[in-house]
Design a protein around this motif. Structure first.
Motif, PDB file in Angstrom:
ATOM      1  N   ARG A 307       0.829  -1.178   0.111  1.00  0.00           N
ATOM      2  CA  ARG A 307       0.098   0.026   0.131  1.00  0.00           C
ATOM      3  C   ARG A 307       1.048   1.361   0.121  1.00  0.00           C
ATOM      4  NH1 ARG A 307      -5.074  -1.071   1.947  1.00  0.00           N
ATOM      5  NH2 ARG A 307      -5.554  -3.365   1.151  1.00  0.00           N
ATOM      6  N   VAL A 308       0.690   2.088  -1.012  1.00  0.00           N
ATOM      7  CA  VAL A 308       1.318   3.302  -1.004  1.00  0.00           C
ATOM      8  C   VAL A 308       0.590   4.537  -0.808  1.00  0.00           C
ATOM      9  CG1 VAL A 308       2.953   4.987  -2.331  1.00  0.00           C
ATOM     10  CG2 VAL A 308       3.020   2.299  -2.627  1.00  0.00           C
ATOM     11  N   THR A 309       0.851   5.210   0.032  1.00  0.00           N
ATOM     12  CA  THR A 309      -0.020   6.543   0.520  1.00  0.00           C
ATOM     13  C   THR A 309       1.029   7.745   0.609  1.00  0.00           C
ATOM     14  OG1 THR A 309      -1.470   5.303   2.215  1.00  0.00           O
ATOM     15  CG2 THR A 309      -1.696   7.494   2.179  1.00  0.00           C
ATOM     16  N   GLY A 310       0.886   8.602  -0.582  1.00  0.00           N
ATOM     17  CA  GLY A 310       2.035   9.642  -0.204  1.00  0.00           C
ATOM     18  C   GLY A 310       3.486   9.145  -0.596  1.00  0.00           C
ATOM     19  N   THR A 311       4.340   9.218   0.372  1.00  0.00           N
ATOM     20  CA  THR A 311       5.625   8.700   0.482  1.00  0.00           C
ATOM     21  C   THR A 311       5.563   7.544   1.291  1.00  0.00           C
ATOM     22  OG1 THR A 311       6.007  10.382   2.336  1.00  0.00           O
ATOM     23  CG2 THR A 311       6.499  11.098   0.055  1.00  0.00           C
ATOM     24  N   ARG A 312       4.736   7.105   1.819  1.00  0.00           N
ATOM     25  CA  ARG A 312       4.481   6.012   2.865  1.00  0.00           C
ATOM     26  C   ARG A 312       4.386   4.883   2.062  1.00  0.00           C
ATOM     27  NH1 ARG A 312       1.083   5.106   8.277  1.00  0.00           N
ATOM     28  NH2 ARG A 312       2.257   3.230   9.119  1.00  0.00           N
ATOM     29  N   VAL A 313       5.168   3.775   2.289  1.00  0.00           N
ATOM     30  CA  VAL A 313       4.950   2.459   1.618  1.00  0.00           C
ATOM     31  C   VAL A 313       4.797   1.520   2.796  1.00  0.00           C
ATOM     32  CG1 VAL A 313       5.909   0.886   0.341  1.00  0.00           C
ATOM     33  CG2 VAL A 313       6.378   3.062  -0.136  1.00  0.00           C
ATOM     34  N   ARG A 314       3.500   0.783   2.838  1.00  0.00           N
ATOM     35  CA  ARG A 314       3.521  -0.164   3.778  1.00  0.00           C
ATOM     36  C   ARG A 314       3.060  -1.745   3.338  1.00  0.00           C
ATOM     37  NH1 ARG A 314      -1.714   2.889   6.702  1.00  0.00           N
ATOM     38  NH2 ARG A 314      -1.881   3.236   4.705  1.00  0.00           N
ATOM     39  N   ASN A 315       2.911  -2.560   4.293  1.00  0.00           N
ATOM     40  CA  ASN A 315       2.624  -3.899   3.894  1.00  0.00           C
ATOM     41  C   ASN A 315       1.033  -3.886   3.802  1.00  0.00           C
ATOM     42  OD1 ASN A 315       1.791  -6.484   4.259  1.00  0.00           O
ATOM     43  ND2 ASN A 315       3.611  -7.194   5.383  1.00  0.00           N
ATOM     44  N   GLY A 316       0.534  -4.348   2.778  1.00  0.00           N
ATOM     45  CA  GLY A 316      -1.095  -4.356   2.624  1.00  0.00           C
ATOM     46  C   GLY A 316      -1.704  -5.334   3.183  1.00  0.00           C
ATOM     47  N   LYS A 317      -1.031  -6.542   3.435  1.00  0.00           N
ATOM     48  CA  LYS A 317      -1.759  -7.501   4.026  1.00  0.00           C
ATOM     49  C   LYS A 317      -2.093  -7.700   5.319  1.00  0.00           C
ATOM     50  CE  LYS A 317       0.737 -10.741   0.542  1.00  0.00           C
ATOM     51  NZ  LYS A 317       1.665 -11.879   0.341  1.00  0.00           N
ATOM     52  N   PHE A 318      -1.373  -6.675   6.173  1.00  0.00           N
ATOM     53  CA  PHE A 318      -1.577  -6.608   7.728  1.00  0.00           C
ATOM     54  C   PHE A 318      -1.889  -5.068   7.794  1.00  0.00           C
ATOM     55  CE2 PHE A 318       1.298 -10.126   6.950  1.00  0.00           C
ATOM     56  CZ  PHE A 318       0.456 -11.333   7.569  1.00  0.00           C
ATOM     57  N   MET A 319      -2.917  -4.622   7.871  1.00  0.00           N
ATOM     58  CA  MET A 319      -3.639  -3.373   7.900  1.00  0.00           C
ATOM     59  C   MET A 319      -4.493  -3.210   9.273  1.00  0.00           C
ATOM     60  SD  MET A 319      -2.068  -1.565   5.577  1.00  0.00           S
ATOM     61  CE  MET A 319      -3.161   0.023   4.930  1.00  0.00           C
ATOM     62  N   ALA A 320      -4.225  -2.110   9.931  1.00  0.00           N
ATOM     63  CA  ALA A 320      -5.315  -1.976  10.906  1.00  0.00           C
ATOM     64  C   ALA A 320      -6.541  -1.453  10.470  1.00  0.00           C
ATOM     65  CB  ALA A 320      -4.844  -0.750  11.926  1.00  0.00           C
ATOM     66  N   GLY A 321      -7.598  -2.097  11.267  1.00  0.00           N
ATOM     67  CA  GLY A 321      -9.035  -2.079  10.957  1.00  0.00           C
ATOM     68  C   GLY A 321     -10.009  -2.445  11.893  1.00  0.00           C
ATOM     69  N   GLN A 322     -11.241  -2.931  11.525  1.00  0.00           N
ATOM     70  CA  GLN A 322     -12.156  -2.681  12.682  1.00  0.00           C
ATOM     71  C   GLN A 322     -12.497  -4.655  12.928  1.00  0.00           C
ATOM     72  OE1 GLN A 322     -14.655  -0.564  14.032  1.00  0.00           O
ATOM     73  NE2 GLN A 322     -13.081   0.912  13.087  1.00  0.00           N
ATOM     74  N   VAL A 323     -12.434  -4.737  14.388  1.00  0.00           N
ATOM     75  CA  VAL A 323     -12.549  -6.091  14.759  1.00  0.00           C
ATOM     76  C   VAL A 323     -13.705  -5.925  16.116  1.00  0.00           C
ATOM     77  CG1 VAL A 323     -11.697  -8.080  16.194  1.00  0.00           C
ATOM     78  CG2 VAL A 323     -10.205  -6.541  14.717  1.00  0.00           C
ATOM     79  N   ASP A 324     -14.651  -6.794  15.408  1.00  0.00           N
ATOM     80  CA  ASP A 324     -15.904  -6.867  16.715  1.00  0.00           C
ATOM     81  C   ASP A 324     -16.402  -5.261  16.673  1.00  0.00           C
ATOM     82  OD1 ASP A 324     -15.570  -9.302  16.740  1.00  0.00           O
ATOM     83  OD2 ASP A 324     -14.763  -9.481  18.457  1.00  0.00           O
ATOM     84  N   GLY A 325     -16.508  -4.337  15.774  1.00  0.00           N
ATOM     85  CA  GLY A 325     -16.943  -3.058  15.762  1.00  0.00           C
ATOM     86  C   GLY A 325     -15.736  -2.047  16.420  1.00  0.00           C
ATOM     87  N   ALA A 326     -14.898  -2.484  16.740  1.00  0.00           N
ATOM     88  CA  ALA A 326     -13.694  -1.473  17.575  1.00  0.00           C
ATOM     89  C   ALA A 326     -12.510  -1.319  16.730  1.00  0.00           C
ATOM     90  CB  ALA A 326     -13.478  -2.240  18.833  1.00  0.00           C
ATOM     91  N   PRO A 327     -11.786  -0.359  16.710  1.00  0.00           N
ATOM     92  CA  PRO A 327     -10.538  -0.413  15.918  1.00  0.00           C
ATOM     93  C   PRO A 327      -9.423  -1.557  16.603  1.00  0.00           C
ATOM     94  CG  PRO A 327     -11.188   1.737  16.562  1.00  0.00           C
ATOM     95  CD  PRO A 327     -12.164   0.790  17.309  1.00  0.00           C
ATOM     96  N   SER A 328      -8.638  -1.821  15.758  1.00  0.00           N
ATOM     97  CA  SER A 328      -7.511  -2.673  16.402  1.00  0.00           C
ATOM     98  C   SER A 328      -6.369  -2.899  15.401  1.00  0.00           C
ATOM     99  CB  SER A 328      -8.148  -4.270  16.533  1.00  0.00           C
ATOM    100  OG  SER A 328      -7.234  -5.212  16.831  1.00  0.00           O
ATOM    101  N   ASN A 329      -5.275  -3.046  16.161  1.00  0.00           N
ATOM    102  CA  ASN A 329      -3.986  -3.257  15.505  1.00  0.00           C
ATOM    103  C   ASN A 329      -3.591  -4.762  15.535  1.00  0.00           C
ATOM    104  OD1 ASN A 329      -2.537  -0.981  14.264  1.00  0.00           O
ATOM    105  ND2 ASN A 329      -2.606  -0.071  16.173  1.00  0.00           N
ATOM    106  N   SER A 330      -4.473  -5.400  15.731  1.00  0.00           N
ATOM    107  CA  SER A 330      -4.055  -6.983  15.876  1.00  0.00           C
ATOM    108  C   SER A 330      -4.289  -7.526  14.489  1.00  0.00           C
ATOM    109  CB  SER A 330      -5.106  -7.671  17.067  1.00  0.00           C
ATOM    110  OG  SER A 330      -4.671  -7.103  18.079  1.00  0.00           O
ATOM    111  N   ASP A 331      -3.857  -8.798  14.316  1.00  0.00           N
ATOM    112  CA  ASP A 331      -3.906  -9.265  12.934  1.00  0.00           C
ATOM    113  C   ASP A 331      -3.773 -10.833  13.261  1.00  0.00           C
ATOM    114  OD1 ASP A 331      -4.500  -9.797  10.184  1.00  0.00           O
ATOM    115  OD2 ASP A 331      -3.865  -7.717   9.774  1.00  0.00           O
TER     116      ASP A 331
END
Length: 452
Positions: A307-331
């Motif tokens: 994933r490329v956002t501006g100058t930032r390049v990230r691993n697109g397979k492990f992206m923070a998102g919602q888990v059980d309706g709550a934000p999470s950094n887990s994967d």
């Protein structure tokens, strides 16, 4: 999700009174309080849940450090804030990650031994006993295989540098010497053969099953260079109706743990107890490598994997998102997914002298899903390299599989790792050192790996 939360809770419960005898062994199981002892099938099941919890807990050895370490040693991750010595393939014997991985692996083995021994001794004919023992054998086999690839000369079955093999619960602090690689593989295969017989058919990606045991065994046989057997075992998995490729590559990583068709074995996670911060680490502490970014150009999986956002390049397979309706950094950690088994099957067919048409068909099954053209290479060496490269396209920045492939191919003289990593120090860095604390605690009964 509540049924899976128990795994982490039970792990903490089981190890609350434990401290390390040495880095390889948890404290003797007969020192656990009576309340924790396996005196019934129900308690055996609870202990098994706790052992699964080690995949998420115990210093995050399995779902964090092991995949990060191998990916950094390989081609797809670069260190941004941590893991620099792994990326340089020059890890110090006192490194924290080493202790976390080594200790986590042997905790899994010791708890599996505890379950196998105590459940076998339970009276009665409860059919759950067989299944519990089979799942524990799968976990023991998996832990031994993961430890062997990191800390043993897995690429040479004649080597004396295998693992310290333990098949009984730790009863004292006696140090055992390392077994050879062949003996280590023999133990892994014995456990997987029995797991295939004793576990249930597939019902969840979070638990061992017959198809998971077959899938893992196909990889073990491939590493052991038993290619015809590896191809046959992989084919049992790829032709099973129990698992199918997702319709798109993107779907794998958007579904995560929800109703996945493709994943065979993985870790659960939630917004409460199973918190592992993997998304943050795999996007901030470790980033896609320059090699991986360039390699993925022109492949249809590129925009999902990276994933490329501006100058930032990230691993697109492990992206923070919602888990059980709550934000999470887990994967999750995808220990085994079906796409890899097609590629294991393809390589094993080629190496066993099988049909190149059949090998290409397995390879192209994965490429079709990725909306990529078929590979038409018709020579053995070229097809083997295409399969290795397809693994990077499909599995890059997940679990470091490309590192183990580099070692296996280099050991057969099919490539030079210096081509990819010019500063690579040579064969003595194919594997990691045994943690210094473990060597010292064993009174040097456990021999250090060559070159460390």
């Amino acid at each position: 999700m509540k049924q899976y939360i128990i795994a982490t809770i039970v792990t903490s419960f089981l190890f609350a009174s434990c401290k390390l005898v040495n880095v390889t062994d948890v404290s003797p199981v007969n020192q656990l309080e009576d309340a924790n002892a396996i005196t019934s099938v129900e308690k055996a099941q609870s202990a098994l849940y706790g052992t699964y919890g080690i995949l998420n807990g115990t210093g995050l050895a399995f779902n964090y450090y092991m995949p990060a370490a191998a990916s950094l040693m390989g081609l797809t991750m670069d260190p941004a804030q941590d893991g620099f010595d792994f990326a340089e393939n020059n890890v110090h014997t006192s490194n924290y990650w080493l202790e976390s991985m080594y200790t986590g692996g042997y905790k899994m083995i010791n708890m599996s031994n505890h379950i196998i021994t105590k459940t076998t001794a339970l009276s009665g004919s409860d059919p759950r006993k067989k299944r519990i023992i089979g799942e524990a054998k799968f976990l023991r086999a998996m832990s031994n295989f993961y430890l062997l690839r990191l800390f043993g000369e897995f690429y040479d079955t004649t080597s004396a540098y295998g693992l310290v093999l333990r098949v009984d619960p730790v009863k004292d602090a006696e140090a055992l010497p390392r077994s050879g690689v062949r003996a280590t593989y023999d133990q892994i295969n014995k456990d997987l053969d029995e797991a295939i017989l004793e576990t249930n058919e597939f019902s969840s990606t979070f638990y061992a099953s017959k198809i998971a045991a077959r899938a893992l065994k196909s990889k073990v046989l491939l590493y052991q260079q038993r290619y015809a057997e590896a191809a046959a075992m992989a084919k049992l998995v790829t032709t099973s109706s129990q698992r199918n490729l997702e319709d798109t590559f993107k779907t794998i990583f958007s579904k995560k743990i929800r109703d996945t068709k493709e994943v065979i074995f993985q870790t659960p996670y939630d917004a409460g107890t199973n918190i592992n911060n993997k998304c943050y680490a795999f996007n901030t502490w470790f980033v896609p490598s320059a090699y991986y970014i360039a390699f993925m150009k022109g492949d249809q999986r590129d925009s999902m994997a990276i994933r490329v956002t501006g100058t930032r390049v990230r691993n697109g397979k492990f992206m923070a998102g919602q888990v059980d309706g709550a934000p999470s950094n887990s994967d999750t950690e995808y220990f085994i997914r079906l796409a890899e088994l097609y590629l294991v099957q393809a390589e094993a067919i080629v190496r066993s002298g099988g049909s190149l048409d059949e090998a290409r068909a397995a390879l192209n099954k994965v490429r079709k899903r990725a909306l990529m053209p078929d590979v038409t290479i018709n020579d053995k060496a070229g097809l083997l390299n295409a399969i290795r490269e397809e693994k990077i396209h499909e599995l890059g920045a997940e679990s470091g599989e490309e590192w183990y492939d580099l070692v296996r191919y280099a050991n057969k003289g099919e490539l030079d790792i210096k081509t990819f990593k010019p500063d690579f120090m040579g064969k003595q860095r194919y594997i990691l050192p045994i943690p210094l604390k473990s060597i010292q605690a064993s009174g040097k009964v456990v021999v250090q790996n060559q070159g460390y």
